[in-house]
Design a protein around this motif. Structure first.
Motif, PDB file in Angstrom:
ATOM      1  N   ALA A  53       0.843  -1.205   0.000  1.00 35.99           N
ATOM      2  CA  ALA A  53       0.000   0.000   0.000  1.00 35.99           C
ATOM      3  C   ALA A  53       0.877   1.254   0.000  1.00 35.99           C
ATOM      4  N   LEU A  54       1.986   1.206   0.744  1.00 39.71           N
ATOM      5  CA  LEU A  54       2.913   2.344   0.740  1.00 39.71           C
ATOM      6  C   LEU A  54       3.485   2.549  -0.671  1.00 39.71           C
ATOM      7  N   GLU A  55       3.869   1.445  -1.303  1.00 38.51           N
ATOM      8  CA  GLU A  55       4.387   1.554  -2.673  1.00 38.51           C
ATOM      9  C   GLU A  55       3.336   2.135  -3.618  1.00 38.51           C
ATOM     10  N   ASP A  56       2.077   1.715  -3.442  1.00 39.95           N
ATOM     11  CA  ASP A  56       0.994   2.271  -4.286  1.00 39.95           C
ATOM     12  C   ASP A  56       0.842   3.776  -4.055  1.00 39.95           C
ATOM     13  N   ASP A  57       0.938   4.187  -2.778  1.00 37.27           N
ATOM     14  CA  ASP A  57       0.836   5.617  -2.477  1.00 37.27           C
ATOM     15  C   ASP A  57       1.919   6.387  -3.224  1.00 37.27           C
ATOM     16  N   TYR A  58       3.136   5.854  -3.195  1.00 36.75           N
ATOM     17  CA  TYR A  58       4.244   6.537  -3.880  1.00 36.75           C
ATOM     18  C   TYR A  58       4.038   6.528  -5.391  1.00 36.75           C
ATOM     19  N   ARG A  59       3.626   5.370  -5.914  1.00 35.31           N
ATOM     20  CA  ARG A  59       3.402   5.287  -7.371  1.00 35.31           C
ATOM     21  C   ARG A  59       2.422   6.362  -7.813  1.00 35.31           C
ATOM     22  N   GLN A  60       1.341   6.474  -7.041  1.00 32.51           N
ATOM     23  CA  GLN A  60       0.321   7.451  -7.436  1.00 32.51           C
ATOM     24  C   GLN A  60       0.814   8.878  -7.261  1.00 32.51           C
ATOM     25  N   ARG A  61       1.381   9.160  -6.112  1.00 35.46           N
ATOM     26  CA  ARG A  61       1.774  10.548  -5.847  1.00 35.46           C
ATOM     27  C   ARG A  61       2.861  11.027  -6.823  1.00 35.46           C
ATOM     28  N   PHE A  62       3.779  10.112  -7.180  1.00 34.31           N
ATOM     29  CA  PHE A  62       4.912  10.527  -8.020  1.00 34.31           C
ATOM     30  C   PHE A  62       4.706  10.192  -9.496  1.00 34.31           C
ATOM     31  N   GLY A  63       3.578   9.541  -9.813  1.00 29.77           N
ATOM     32  CA  GLY A  63       3.252   9.286 -11.211  1.00 29.77           C
ATOM     33  C   GLY A  63       4.252   8.385 -11.908  1.00 29.77           C
ATOM     34  N   VAL A  64       4.715   7.332 -11.226  1.00 33.32           N
ATOM     35  CA  VAL A  64       5.698   6.418 -11.836  1.00 33.32           C
ATOM     36  C   VAL A  64       5.111   5.008 -11.930  1.00 33.32           C
ATOM     37  N   ARG A  65       5.712   4.183 -12.788  1.00 29.78           N
ATOM     38  CA  ARG A  65       5.213   2.806 -12.964  1.00 29.78           C
ATOM     39  C   ARG A  65       5.546   1.920 -11.762  1.00 29.78           C
ATOM     40  N   HIS A  66       6.721   2.149 -11.167  1.00 31.42           N
ATOM     41  CA  HIS A  66       7.164   1.236 -10.112  1.00 31.42           C
ATOM     42  C   HIS A  66       7.665   1.984  -8.887  1.00 31.42           C
ATOM     43  N   ALA A  67       7.308   1.464  -7.721  1.00 32.25           N
ATOM     44  CA  ALA A  67       7.899   1.930  -6.457  1.00 32.25           C
ATOM     45  C   ALA A  67       8.258   0.672  -5.673  1.00 32.25           C
ATOM     46  N   LEU A  68       9.467   0.610  -5.166  1.00 30.46           N
ATOM     47  CA  LEU A  68       9.888  -0.563  -4.392  1.00 30.46           C
ATOM     48  C   LEU A  68      10.417  -0.113  -3.040  1.00 30.46           C
ATOM     49  N   ALA A  69       9.779  -0.604  -1.983  1.00 28.00           N
ATOM     50  CA  ALA A  69      10.182  -0.230  -0.620  1.00 28.00           C
ATOM     51  C   ALA A  69      11.460  -0.966  -0.241  1.00 28.00           C
ATOM     52  N   HIS A  70      12.326  -0.279   0.488  1.00 28.52           N
ATOM     53  CA  HIS A  70      13.589  -0.851   0.969  1.00 28.52           C
ATOM     54  C   HIS A  70      13.720  -0.606   2.466  1.00 28.52           C
ATOM     55  N   ALA A  71      14.626  -1.346   3.073  1.00 28.26           N
ATOM     56  CA  ALA A  71      14.823  -1.223   4.524  1.00 28.26           C
ATOM     57  C   ALA A  71      15.378   0.150   4.902  1.00 28.26           C
ATOM     58  N   ASN A  72      16.094   0.793   4.003  1.00 24.04           N
ATOM     59  CA  ASN A  72      16.586   2.157   4.236  1.00 24.04           C
ATOM     60  C   ASN A  72      16.989   2.764   2.894  1.00 24.04           C
ATOM     61  N   GLY A  73      17.273   4.058   2.920  1.00 20.18           N
ATOM     62  CA  GLY A  73      17.632   4.747   1.688  1.00 20.18           C
ATOM     63  C   GLY A  73      18.976   4.297   1.140  1.00 20.18           C
ATOM     64  N   THR A  74      19.893   3.940   2.018  1.00 18.52           N
ATOM     65  CA  THR A  74      21.220   3.499   1.581  1.00 18.52           C
ATOM     66  C   THR A  74      21.103   2.251   0.700  1.00 18.52           C
ATOM     67  N   LEU A  75      20.277   1.292   1.130  1.00 15.18           N
ATOM     68  CA  LEU A  75      20.078   0.078   0.326  1.00 15.18           C
ATOM     69  C   LEU A  75      19.350   0.394  -0.978  1.00 15.18           C
ATOM     70  N   ALA A  76      18.407   1.331  -0.919  1.00 16.39           N
ATOM     71  CA  ALA A  76      17.698   1.709  -2.153  1.00 16.39           C
ATOM     72  C   ALA A  76      18.677   2.331  -3.145  1.00 16.39           C
ATOM     73  N   LEU A  77      19.661   3.085  -2.632  1.00 13.86           N
ATOM     74  CA  LEU A  77      20.680   3.657  -3.528  1.00 13.86           C
ATOM     75  C   LEU A  77      21.579   2.558  -4.097  1.00 13.86           C
ATOM     76  N   LEU A  78      21.965   1.590  -3.265  1.00 18.07           N
ATOM     77  CA  LEU A  78      22.753   0.469  -3.779  1.00 18.07           C
ATOM     78  C   LEU A  78      21.977  -0.225  -4.908  1.00 18.07           C
ATOM     79  N   ALA A  79      20.684  -0.466  -4.659  1.00 20.12           N
ATOM     80  CA  ALA A  79      19.853  -1.121  -5.679  1.00 20.12           C
ATOM     81  C   ALA A  79      19.795  -0.265  -6.954  1.00 20.12           C
ATOM     82  N   ALA A  80      19.689   1.048  -6.782  1.00 24.95           N
ATOM     83  CA  ALA A  80      19.604   1.940  -7.947  1.00 24.95           C
ATOM     84  C   ALA A  80      20.911   1.918  -8.735  1.00 24.95           C
TER      85      ALA A  80
END
Ligand SMILES: Cc1ncc(COP(=O)(O)O)c(C=O)c1O
Length: 416
Positions: A53-80
């Motif tokens: 549901a959090l990912e859906d909120d982000y997808r909608q608010r930011f108008g993007v196809r995909h949102a993927l939740a991560h344990a922290n921003g550092t890991l999300a940056l590694l993934a990016a």
């Protein structure tokens, strides 16, 4: 001079009351408590649908196809970084004036950060300097909207396109900021937000990766979100039996907080904005230099900093001491410049990158523009509730210090 004498020279402080509460953050209420309790009562704290549901909120608010939740921003940056294809020996251009997570995770992929100048007026990556630092090995740029000020996206996206580079937006400070009306975090090839507790839409700990690119999403999922990897429609799904070895999933209780805080982001940002705009107007009139976001953008106030002008007789540490003697909560900036840190200057970065021959020497004397800017910065508190009287007291204290700056500079003992 007598009633106007600065407190650091023996006068009466402008701010006599404690005001910690005006800076309190995050602001939680019954809505956050109810959201957390609902998940707790359901019982599954790992695979609860609240994370989706959090990912859906982000997808909608930011108008993007995909949102993927991560344990922290550092890991999300590694993934990016991995998802845009950074690998051994690739160069990624990043500002030095940022939190380390904008750069250091790239080393785990063998990629090499190349630090570029930040602009003195807006603190964003300087497109002219970025272009100078592009080499045949450059693959990507990390754009950081520092303190909530959008970087110059038109120029940065255009030069990335010209040179075939990927753009990773680190929008960790910029929930709610826009560029030409579009949300920061959804402007590059992949965007990342930290949801750590100090951030504008906090979840406690958490990170969100946003992208329109199916392959970037699949790569991020296969790094370490086994549940999402199993569901991938394409060939990346074959890695679901192992992932690539780093568990990235966000805790459900954090996701519950992240949802209820995102829902109140605009309301919270508006209060910060009103306080900080008034502070900037008053302190600018008193002689401090406020940062000017590019005109195409709308900034948010994760942090509010000023520069001391070249002709100000006070250095930043003395200014901070003088303001705090007035009862204020002013400090030096929190982040050291990355290109001057021992991880880089002592060559230890290659402990992580493991390149056969270190490709780069980091010079602490590089980046004179960024270094000069960093030396003049003073950080004011962001008040999170309506606090116009308090803001005015900070302006009064600032004006007093600036009026007496030559005397303070001459008389005050050096600050260690
Ligand atoms: C600009 C920036 N990028 C990335 C991060 C990393 O996020 P996290 O703390 O959620 O790992 C932070 C802060 O914490 C940050 O300030």
């Amino acid at each position: 001079m007598s009633t106007d004498r600065p407190a650091i020279l023996g006068g009466t402080p402008v701010l006599s009351q404690t005001h910690d509460d005006a800076e309190r953050w995050p602001l939680f209420d019954g809505r956050d408590e109810a959201a957390v309790l609902a998940v707790l009562r359901d019982g599954d704290l790992s695979l609860h649908p609240v994370t989706r549901a959090l990912e859906d909120d982000y997808r909608q608010r930011f108008g993007v196809r995909h949102a993927l939740a991560h344990a922290n921003g550092t890991l999300a940056l590694l993934a990016a970084f991995r998802a845009v294809g950074l690998g051994p020996g690739d160069e990624v251009i990043v500002p030095s004036a940022t939190w380390w997570a904008s750069a250091v995770p790239a080393l785990w992929l063998g990629a090499v950060p190349v630090f570029a100048e930040s602009e003195a007026q807006s603190a964003g990556l300087d497109p002219v300097d970025v272009e100078r630092r592009i080499t045949p090995r450059t693959r990507a740029l990390v754009v950081v909207h520092l303190w909530g000020i959008p970087s110059r996206m038109d120029e940065l996206l255009a030069l990335a396109r010209r040179h075939g580079l990927k753009v990773i937006e680190d929008a960790s400070h910029a929930h709610g900021a826009t560029w030409r009306g579009r949300p920061c975090g959804a402007l590059g090839d992949v965007g990342v937000f930290s949801l750590q507790s100090h951030k504008l839409a906090p979840a406690g700990e958490g990170g969100i990766l946003l992208t329109d690119d199916d392959a970037v999403f699949a790569s991020a999922a296969s790094l370490g979100d086994v549940w999402r990897c199993w569901e991938l429609p394409g060939p990346e799904r074959r890695f679901a039996g192992t992932t690539f070895g780093i568990k990235t999933r966000m805790a459900a209780l954090s996701a519950a907080v992240g949802r209820s805080q995102l829902a109140r982001l605009d309301e919270h940002n508006a209060i910060r904005y009103d306080n900080c705009r008034r502070l900037e107007a008053g302190c600018s009139a008193a002689g401090l230099l406020a940062f000017t976001p590019p005109p195409e953008s709308t900034r948010v106030y994760f942090e509010v900093l000023f520069r001391l002008a070249d002709n100000c007789p006070l250095d930043a540490a003395v200014f901070v001491a003088a303001m705090n003697a007035e009862g204020a909560h002013v400090s030096l900036p929190r982040y050291p410049l990355l290109h001057q840190q021992p991880l880089f200057t002592e060559g230890r970065w290659n402990d992580l990158a493991r390149l056969p021959a270190p490709l780069r020497h980091y010079d602490p004397l590089d980046l004179p523009q960024t270094t000069a800017m960093a030396g003049t910065l003073v950080r004011y508190p962001v008040f999170t509730r309506p606090a116009l009287e308090l803001v005015d007291a900070y302006i009064t204290a600032t004006a007093r210090i600036m009026r007496h700056a030559p005397t303070i500079a001459a008389l005050s003992p050096p600050v260690a």
